[in-house]
Write a protein that holds these residues in place. Structure first.
Motif, short mmCIF file in Angstrom:
data_model
loop_
_atom_site.label_atom_id
_atom_site.label_comp_id
_atom_site.label_asym_id
_atom_site.label_seq_id
_atom_site.Cartn_x
_atom_site.Cartn_y
_atom_site.Cartn_z
N ASP A 73 47.32 13.15 64.58
CA ASP A 73 48.49 12.85 65.40
C ASP A 73 48.11 12.77 66.88
O ASP A 73 47.31 11.93 67.26
CB ASP A 73 49.57 13.90 65.14
N TRP A 74 48.66 13.66 67.69
CA TRP A 74 48.45 13.60 69.14
C TRP A 74 47.02 13.96 69.54
O TRP A 74 46.60 13.72 70.67
CB TRP A 74 49.41 14.56 69.85
N ASP A 75 46.27 14.54 68.59
CA ASP A 75 44.89 14.97 68.87
C ASP A 75 43.91 14.08 68.11
O ASP A 75 43.61 14.33 66.95
CB ASP A 75 44.74 16.43 68.43
N PRO A 76 43.39 13.02 68.76
CA PRO A 76 42.52 12.07 68.05
C PRO A 76 41.10 12.57 67.83
O PRO A 76 40.38 12.06 66.98
CB PRO A 76 42.51 10.84 68.96
N GLY A 77 40.69 13.59 68.60
CA GLY A 77 39.31 14.05 68.52
C GLY A 77 38.37 13.10 69.23
O GLY A 77 38.76 12.35 70.12
N ALA A 78 37.11 13.08 68.83
CA ALA A 78 36.12 12.17 69.43
C ALA A 78 36.50 10.73 69.09
O ALA A 78 37.08 10.46 68.04
CB ALA A 78 34.73 12.49 68.90
N LEU A 84 38.36 6.59 65.54
CA LEU A 84 38.82 7.91 65.93
C LEU A 84 38.35 8.98 64.94
O LEU A 84 38.35 8.75 63.72
CB LEU A 84 40.34 7.94 66.01
N GLU A 85 38.03 10.13 65.47
CA GLU A 85 37.60 11.25 64.63
C GLU A 85 38.67 11.62 63.61
O GLU A 85 38.37 11.93 62.45
CB GLU A 85 37.26 12.46 65.50
N LYS A 86 39.93 11.62 64.01
CA LYS A 86 41.00 12.04 63.09
C LYS A 86 41.08 11.13 61.87
O LYS A 86 41.42 11.59 60.77
CB LYS A 86 42.35 12.06 63.82
N ASP A 87 40.75 9.84 62.03
CA ASP A 87 40.77 8.91 60.90
C ASP A 87 39.53 9.09 60.02
O ASP A 87 39.61 9.04 58.79
CB ASP A 87 40.84 7.47 61.40
N ILE A 88 38.39 9.30 60.65
CA ILE A 88 37.14 9.51 59.91
C ILE A 88 37.24 10.75 59.04
O ILE A 88 36.87 10.76 57.86
CB ILE A 88 35.96 9.64 60.89
N SER A 89 37.77 11.83 59.63
CA SER A 89 37.86 13.09 58.89
C SER A 89 38.83 12.98 57.72
O SER A 89 38.59 13.56 56.65
CB SER A 89 38.27 14.23 59.83
N LEU A 90 39.91 12.23 57.88
CA LEU A 90 40.89 12.09 56.80
C LEU A 90 40.34 11.24 55.66
O LEU A 90 40.51 11.59 54.48
CB LEU A 90 42.19 11.48 57.34
N THR A 91 39.68 10.13 56.00
CA THR A 91 39.09 9.27 54.97
C THR A 91 38.06 10.05 54.15
O THR A 91 38.04 9.98 52.92
CB THR A 91 38.41 8.05 55.62
N THR A 92 37.20 10.79 54.84
CA THR A 92 36.17 11.58 54.15
C THR A 92 36.79 12.68 53.30
O THR A 92 36.36 12.92 52.16
CB THR A 92 35.21 12.21 55.18
N SER A 93 37.82 13.33 53.82
CA SER A 93 38.46 14.43 53.09
C SER A 93 39.13 13.96 51.81
O SER A 93 39.09 14.65 50.78
CB SER A 93 39.50 15.12 53.99
N LEU A 109 44.46 19.72 50.81
CA LEU A 109 44.22 19.17 52.14
C LEU A 109 45.20 19.80 53.14
O LEU A 109 46.39 19.94 52.85
CB LEU A 109 44.38 17.66 52.14
N THR A 110 44.69 20.18 54.30
CA THR A 110 45.57 20.74 55.33
C THR A 110 46.52 19.67 55.88
O THR A 110 47.59 19.99 56.39
CB THR A 110 44.77 21.35 56.49
N ARG A 111 46.11 18.41 55.78
CA ARG A 111 47.01 17.30 56.11
C ARG A 111 46.65 16.10 55.24
O ARG A 111 45.47 15.83 54.99
CB ARG A 111 46.93 16.93 57.60
N GLU A 112 47.68 15.39 54.77
CA GLU A 112 47.48 14.22 53.91
C GLU A 112 47.59 12.92 54.70
O GLU A 112 47.16 11.87 54.23
CB GLU A 112 48.53 14.21 52.79
N THR A 113 48.20 12.98 55.88
CA THR A 113 48.42 11.79 56.70
C THR A 113 48.05 12.11 58.15
O THR A 113 47.53 13.20 58.45
CB THR A 113 49.89 11.33 56.63
N ASP A 114 48.35 11.17 59.03
CA ASP A 114 48.02 11.34 60.45
C ASP A 114 49.07 12.22 61.13
O ASP A 114 49.93 11.74 61.86
CB ASP A 114 47.93 9.97 61.13
N ILE A 115 49.00 13.51 60.85
CA ILE A 115 49.92 14.47 61.46
C ILE A 115 49.11 15.64 62.01
O ILE A 115 47.94 15.80 61.72
CB ILE A 115 50.95 15.01 60.44
N SER A 116 49.78 16.46 62.81
CA SER A 116 49.20 17.73 63.24
C SER A 116 50.06 18.83 62.63
O SER A 116 51.18 18.59 62.18
CB SER A 116 49.21 17.84 64.77
N LEU A 117 49.54 20.03 62.59
CA LEU A 117 50.30 21.14 62.03
C LEU A 117 51.13 21.85 63.09
O LEU A 117 51.99 22.68 62.77
CB LEU A 117 49.38 22.14 61.33
#
Length: 258
Positions: A73-78, A84-93, A109-117
């Motif tokens: 979500d609001w935190d894209p990472g590197a 974006l890191e957030k997309d890479i990590s979700l695809t791999t997970s 999974l701690t998140r299934e989509t592009d969200i933050s907790l």
């Protein structure tokens, strides 16, 4: 006398008509019954097949692993451009989740989509770590991507462990990622004090940095979904080896191998 004869004739005509109607109706019913009987004999007895809805039986999982796609979500990472890191990590997970499910290991999974907790970073990390206790998990694995602003020459993946109890998990995952030959293995590092998702966990936990996004070599696989799928399978294989080696007793392992 004439009137009496006429009256008798009328009555006879009425009686004859009534008798004719009764006979005609009887013939109609008889013919109809005979036709239906013959038709039923000639027509094959077709019974409608009743299809019972399949009830999916719940899986008897041999272990539970929390997979944490970093950021969201609001935190894209590197990031480099639109990668974006957030997309890479979700695809791999998600690739890890699928491979573990096929091995009868439950992945949460701690998140299934592009969200933050949470809108707060510290609270977000706490909630990710809390998933282990909430799901009575055996292991926790967090997926991330590195970046190094001072140089684009730094490359490779590295794995942070919570403690010595987590070392075997990190080792199994690392050796399987290494077989892909995507980048070099930078080793296992201690993250139990510096990384909150590891520090707040009560189960063996690791955090994997898949590579350096600002390095050309690492970027080539971090920006490729097919290679991320393979990365996920390699990580899952390491988790499976850890479960079979250190979590299951011998009798359970024998049943799995049959």
């Amino acid at each position: 006398m004439v009137r009496k004869k006429k009256k008798l004739r009328v009555e006879r005509v009425i009686i004859v008509c009534v008798i004719a109607l009764v006979i005609g109706f009887g013939l109609y019913k008889g013919i109809t019954w005979a036709f239906q009987s013959i038709t039923s004999l000639l027509t094959p007895d077709v019974q409608e097949e009743v299809v019972e809805p399949e009830i999916e039986k719940p899986k008897n999982y041999i272990a539970t692993v929390v997979i944490d796609p970093g950021h969201g979500d609001w935190d894209p990472g590197a990031n480099v451009g639109n990668v974006l890191e957030k997309d890479i990590s979700l695809t791999t997970s998600k690739a890890i989740e699928q491979a573990l499910d096929e091995a009868n290991i439950k992945a949460v999974l701690t998140r299934e989509t592009d969200i933050s907790l949470s809108d707060n970073k510290i609270d977000d990390l706490k909630k990710r770590a809390a998933k282990s206790a909430e799901n009575n998990a055996n292991y926790f694995v967090s997926i991330h991507v590195n970046s190094f602003d001072e140089s684009d020459e730094v490359s490779g993946f590295e794995i942070y462990k919570k403690n010595d109890e987590s070392h075997s998990l990190a080792q199994n995952i690392g050796k399987n990622i290494e077989t892909l030959n995507y980048s070099k293995n930078r080793g296992i590092l201690d993250g139990g004090k510096s990384l909150q998702v590891l520090r707040d966990n009560m189960v063996p936990s690791v955090l994997i940095e898949l590579g350096y996004l600002n390095n050309d070599n690492d970027y080539s696989y971090l920006s490729n979904d097919e290679k991320l799928q393979e990365m996920g399978k390699a990580i899952a294989k390491g988790i499976i080896e850890e479960v079979q080696t250190h979590l299951l007793d011998n009798s359970t392992q024998n049943n799995i191998n049959k």
